[in-house]
Write a protein that holds these residues in place. Structure first.
Motif, PDB file in Angstrom:
ATOM      1  N   LEU A   1       0.804  -1.211   0.000  1.00  0.00           N
ATOM      2  CA  LEU A   1       0.000   0.000   0.000  1.00  0.00           C
ATOM      3  C   LEU A   1       0.839   1.264   0.000  1.00  0.00           C
ATOM      4  O   LEU A   1       0.506   2.250  -0.658  1.00  0.00           O
ATOM      5  CB  LEU A   1      -0.921  -0.021   1.228  1.00  0.00           C
ATOM      6  CG  LEU A   1      -1.818   1.187   1.465  1.00  0.00           C
ATOM      7  CD1 LEU A   1      -2.763   1.384   0.299  1.00  0.00           C
ATOM      8  CD2 LEU A   1      -2.582   1.015   2.767  1.00  0.00           C
ATOM      9  N   TRP A   2       1.947   1.237   0.734  1.00  0.00           N
ATOM     10  CA  TRP A   2       2.715   2.473   0.904  1.00  0.00           C
ATOM     11  C   TRP A   2       3.879   2.584  -0.076  1.00  0.00           C
ATOM     12  O   TRP A   2       4.672   3.525   0.015  1.00  0.00           O
ATOM     13  CB  TRP A   2       3.206   2.566   2.354  1.00  0.00           C
ATOM     14  CG  TRP A   2       2.075   2.483   3.318  1.00  0.00           C
ATOM     15  CD1 TRP A   2       1.830   1.480   4.217  1.00  0.00           C
ATOM     16  CD2 TRP A   2       0.985   3.395   3.447  1.00  0.00           C
ATOM     17  NE1 TRP A   2       0.664   1.714   4.897  1.00  0.00           N
ATOM     18  CE2 TRP A   2       0.126   2.887   4.449  1.00  0.00           C
ATOM     19  CE3 TRP A   2       0.652   4.597   2.820  1.00  0.00           C
ATOM     20  CZ2 TRP A   2      -1.034   3.542   4.829  1.00  0.00           C
ATOM     21  CZ3 TRP A   2      -0.517   5.244   3.196  1.00  0.00           C
ATOM     22  CH2 TRP A   2      -1.346   4.723   4.197  1.00  0.00           C
ATOM     23  N   CYS A   3       3.982   1.668  -1.010  1.00  0.00           N
ATOM     24  CA  CYS A   3       4.986   1.812  -2.065  1.00  0.00           C
ATOM     25  C   CYS A   3       4.552   2.896  -3.041  1.00  0.00           C
ATOM     26  O   CYS A   3       3.374   3.233  -3.152  1.00  0.00           O
ATOM     27  CB  CYS A   3       5.168   0.491  -2.820  1.00  0.00           C
ATOM     28  SG  CYS A   3       5.904  -0.845  -1.866  1.00  0.00           S
ATOM     29  N   ALA A   4       5.527   3.426  -3.772  1.00  0.00           N
ATOM     30  CA  ALA A   4       5.199   4.391  -4.823  1.00  0.00           C
ATOM     31  C   ALA A   4       4.318   3.709  -5.862  1.00  0.00           C
ATOM     32  O   ALA A   4       4.430   2.496  -6.084  1.00  0.00           O
ATOM     33  CB  ALA A   4       6.482   4.909  -5.473  1.00  0.00           C
ATOM     34  N   PRO A   5       3.419   4.456  -6.512  1.00  0.00           N
ATOM     35  CA  PRO A   5       2.488   3.839  -7.468  1.00  0.00           C
ATOM     36  C   PRO A   5       3.170   3.017  -8.548  1.00  0.00           C
ATOM     37  O   PRO A   5       2.683   1.941  -8.900  1.00  0.00           O
ATOM     38  CB  PRO A   5       1.759   5.043  -8.065  1.00  0.00           C
ATOM     39  CG  PRO A   5       1.811   6.080  -7.003  1.00  0.00           C
ATOM     40  CD  PRO A   5       3.142   5.887  -6.328  1.00  0.00           C
ATOM     41  N   ARG A   6       4.283   3.493  -9.075  1.00  0.00           N
ATOM     42  CA  ARG A   6       4.967   2.751 -10.137  1.00  0.00           C
ATOM     43  C   ARG A   6       5.444   1.394  -9.636  1.00  0.00           C
ATOM     44  O   ARG A   6       5.328   0.382 -10.322  1.00  0.00           O
ATOM     45  CB  ARG A   6       6.134   3.576 -10.671  1.00  0.00           C
ATOM     46  CG  ARG A   6       6.759   3.023 -11.941  1.00  0.00           C
ATOM     47  CD  ARG A   6       7.987   3.851 -12.335  1.00  0.00           C
ATOM     48  NE  ARG A   6       8.468   3.461 -13.639  1.00  0.00           N
ATOM     49  CZ  ARG A   6       8.152   4.067 -14.769  1.00  0.00           C
ATOM     50  NH1 ARG A   6       7.316   5.094 -14.753  1.00  0.00           N
ATOM     51  NH2 ARG A   6       8.648   3.667 -15.917  1.00  0.00           N
TER      52      ARG A   6
ATOM     53  N   LEU B   1      10.907  -9.327 -20.344  1.00  0.00           N
ATOM     54  CA  LEU B   1      10.083  -8.664 -21.349  1.00  0.00           C
ATOM     55  C   LEU B   1       8.785  -8.165 -20.714  1.00  0.00           C
ATOM     56  O   LEU B   1       8.336  -7.042 -20.978  1.00  0.00           O
ATOM     57  CB  LEU B   1       9.777  -9.625 -22.501  1.00  0.00           C
ATOM     58  CG  LEU B   1       8.836  -9.108 -23.589  1.00  0.00           C
ATOM     59  CD1 LEU B   1       9.428  -7.891 -24.284  1.00  0.00           C
ATOM     60  CD2 LEU B   1       8.534 -10.210 -24.604  1.00  0.00           C
ATOM     61  N   TYR B   2       8.200  -8.988 -19.893  1.00  0.00           N
ATOM     62  CA  TYR B   2       6.957  -8.636 -19.199  1.00  0.00           C
ATOM     63  C   TYR B   2       7.184  -7.402 -18.317  1.00  0.00           C
ATOM     64  O   TYR B   2       6.393  -6.457 -18.337  1.00  0.00           O
ATOM     65  CB  TYR B   2       6.521  -9.837 -18.372  1.00  0.00           C
ATOM     66  CG  TYR B   2       5.208  -9.698 -17.642  1.00  0.00           C
ATOM     67  CD1 TYR B   2       3.996  -9.999 -18.275  1.00  0.00           C
ATOM     68  CD2 TYR B   2       5.167  -9.320 -16.309  1.00  0.00           C
ATOM     69  CE1 TYR B   2       2.789  -9.911 -17.604  1.00  0.00           C
ATOM     70  CE2 TYR B   2       3.972  -9.221 -15.621  1.00  0.00           C
ATOM     71  CZ  TYR B   2       2.780  -9.515 -16.272  1.00  0.00           C
ATOM     72  OH  TYR B   2       1.596  -9.424 -15.587  1.00  0.00           O
ATOM     73  N   ALA B   3       8.276  -7.397 -17.545  1.00  0.00           N
ATOM     74  CA  ALA B   3       8.574  -6.259 -16.669  1.00  0.00           C
ATOM     75  C   ALA B   3       8.790  -4.985 -17.471  1.00  0.00           C
ATOM     76  O   ALA B   3       8.338  -3.898 -17.071  1.00  0.00           O
ATOM     77  CB  ALA B   3       9.806  -6.566 -15.818  1.00  0.00           C
ATOM     78  N   ALA B   4       9.468  -5.098 -18.616  1.00  0.00           N
ATOM     79  CA  ALA B   4       9.700  -3.931 -19.462  1.00  0.00           C
ATOM     80  C   ALA B   4       8.383  -3.386 -20.002  1.00  0.00           C
ATOM     81  O   ALA B   4       8.198  -2.161 -20.112  1.00  0.00           O
ATOM     82  CB  ALA B   4      10.632  -4.297 -20.613  1.00  0.00           C
ATOM     83  N   GLU B   5       7.463  -4.272 -20.329  1.00  0.00           N
ATOM     84  CA  GLU B   5       6.167  -3.835 -20.842  1.00  0.00           C
ATOM     85  C   GLU B   5       5.375  -3.102 -19.754  1.00  0.00           C
ATOM     86  O   GLU B   5       4.695  -2.112 -20.035  1.00  0.00           O
ATOM     87  CB  GLU B   5       5.381  -5.043 -21.346  1.00  0.00           C
ATOM     88  CG  GLU B   5       4.166  -4.691 -22.170  1.00  0.00           C
ATOM     89  CD  GLU B   5       4.507  -4.109 -23.527  1.00  0.00           C
ATOM     90  OE1 GLU B   5       3.580  -3.672 -24.228  1.00  0.00           O
ATOM     91  OE2 GLU B   5       5.703  -4.077 -23.888  1.00  0.00           O
ATOM     92  N   ILE B   6       5.473  -3.570 -18.514  1.00  0.00           N
ATOM     93  CA  ILE B   6       4.783  -2.895 -17.420  1.00  0.00           C
ATOM     94  C   ILE B   6       5.369  -1.505 -17.197  1.00  0.00           C
ATOM     95  O   ILE B   6       4.649  -0.528 -16.958  1.00  0.00           O
ATOM     96  CB  ILE B   6       4.860  -3.738 -16.134  1.00  0.00           C
ATOM     97  CG1 ILE B   6       4.166  -5.084 -16.336  1.00  0.00           C
ATOM     98  CG2 ILE B   6       4.239  -2.996 -14.958  1.00  0.00           C
ATOM     99  CD1 ILE B   6       2.735  -5.017 -16.811  1.00  0.00           C
ATOM    100  N   ASP B   7       6.698  -1.373 -17.269  1.00  0.00           N
ATOM    101  CA  ASP B   7       7.309  -0.054 -17.139  1.00  0.00           C
ATOM    102  C   ASP B   7       6.852   0.869 -18.261  1.00  0.00           C
ATOM    103  O   ASP B   7       6.619   2.072 -18.029  1.00  0.00           O
ATOM    104  CB  ASP B   7       8.841  -0.191 -17.169  1.00  0.00           C
ATOM    105  CG  ASP B   7       9.410  -0.632 -15.828  1.00  0.00           C
ATOM    106  OD1 ASP B   7       8.700  -0.537 -14.812  1.00  0.00           O
ATOM    107  OD2 ASP B   7      10.565  -1.081 -15.804  1.00  0.00           O
ATOM    108  N   ALA B   8       6.711   0.327 -19.459  1.00  0.00           N
ATOM    109  CA  ALA B   8       6.239   1.149 -20.577  1.00  0.00           C
ATOM    110  C   ALA B   8       4.809   1.628 -20.313  1.00  0.00           C
ATOM    111  O   ALA B   8       4.452   2.769 -20.639  1.00  0.00           O
ATOM    112  CB  ALA B   8       6.309   0.350 -21.874  1.00  0.00           C
TER     113      ALA B   8
END
Length: 254
Positions: A86-91, A242-249
């Protein structure tokens, strides 16, 4: 008269229902949803075909119960994860939520395919499964709405205008979006941070957050499905990266 809960007869009935579902899940894992067969389950359990219908009136009723349970498990995983970060940054919350989605799918591939794979011929899911699917995506909507707080209010253009029209025309969607975007905090149970605390959120931000959520769902599902189908086998890269990179995008676009 219905069996009273806790009686030997009721326990016997629940035991058999659980066994039917267990065997059905084995069928799903071995041959896919289209191969689900009540007659095969009855034979495996030593029942006659008609006897099985005392527990499930049809194949579709059994499918619906399996789908509802799978959505419940996945939604529980996502909600529990959202509450824990909950208290992590949104990203960072978005990354963790997306990873929880993928981990559940990889651990439960046959159940995931039941939710998001090839439709079962002749089966039409009842409306309540739509609400169950929304429970999975709710924490994502909350995070994307929170990400919207960091920039200027979006303008109603292109797809955002269409998503705003969807919110306006579909009461269930409107209530769901409102629930996920009006409570301050950003938690997995529906909190996402309203405009100025508990204030009314900006409709443009709501539309943009809904568009981002649907886009995230399509991309997560696309990559996870390709991974579960083995489409990345033989390629010299890690699907998880690849999945993590897509989420960052997706976070950048939001």
């Amino acid at each position: 008269m219905a069996d009273q809960a806790g009686t030997p007869r009721a326990r016997y009935r629940e035991h058999n229902r659980a066994e039917i579902k267990r065997i059905a899940l084995e069928q799903l894992a071995e041959r896919g949803p289209s191969a689900l067969s009540l007659s095969a389950i009855a034979k495996r359990m030593g029942f006659s075909g008609p006897a099985l219908y005392r527990y499930f009136a049809s194949r579709d009723e059994l499918l619906t119960e399996l789908i509802t349970a799978a959505y419940g498990d996945l939604a529980g995983r996502i909600t529990e994860t959202a509450d824990a970060v909950l208290w992590c940054a949104p990203r960072e919350r978005l990354r963790i939520l997306a990873d929880a989605f993928r981990q559940w799918a990889v651990a439960e591939p046959h159940r995931y395919q039941l939710l998001a794979g090839t439709p079962v011929p002749g089966y039409s899911a009842p409306p309540h499964t739509v609400a169950a699917a929304r429970e999975v995506l709710g924490p994502f909507l909350a995070v994307f709405h929170r990400l919207q707080q960091d920039g200027p209010s979006p303008r109603y253009e292109g797809p955002d205008r269409q998503f705003q029209q969807w919110i306006g025309a579909d009461r269930a969607a409107r209530d769901w979006v409102r629930h996920r975007t009006t409570t301050a905090g950003g938690g997995g149970s529906g909190n996402s941070g309203g405009e100025g605390g508990d204030g009314e959120p900006d409709p443009a931000r709501q539309a943009a957050a809904l568009r981002a959520t649907v886009t995230a769902w399509t991309r997560m599902h696309g990559l996870v499905s390709l991974e579960l189908q083995g489409s990345f086998h033989g390629m010299s890269f890690d699907p998880a990266l690849l999945y993590a990179a897509e989420i960052d995008a997706l976070a950048d676009q939001a």
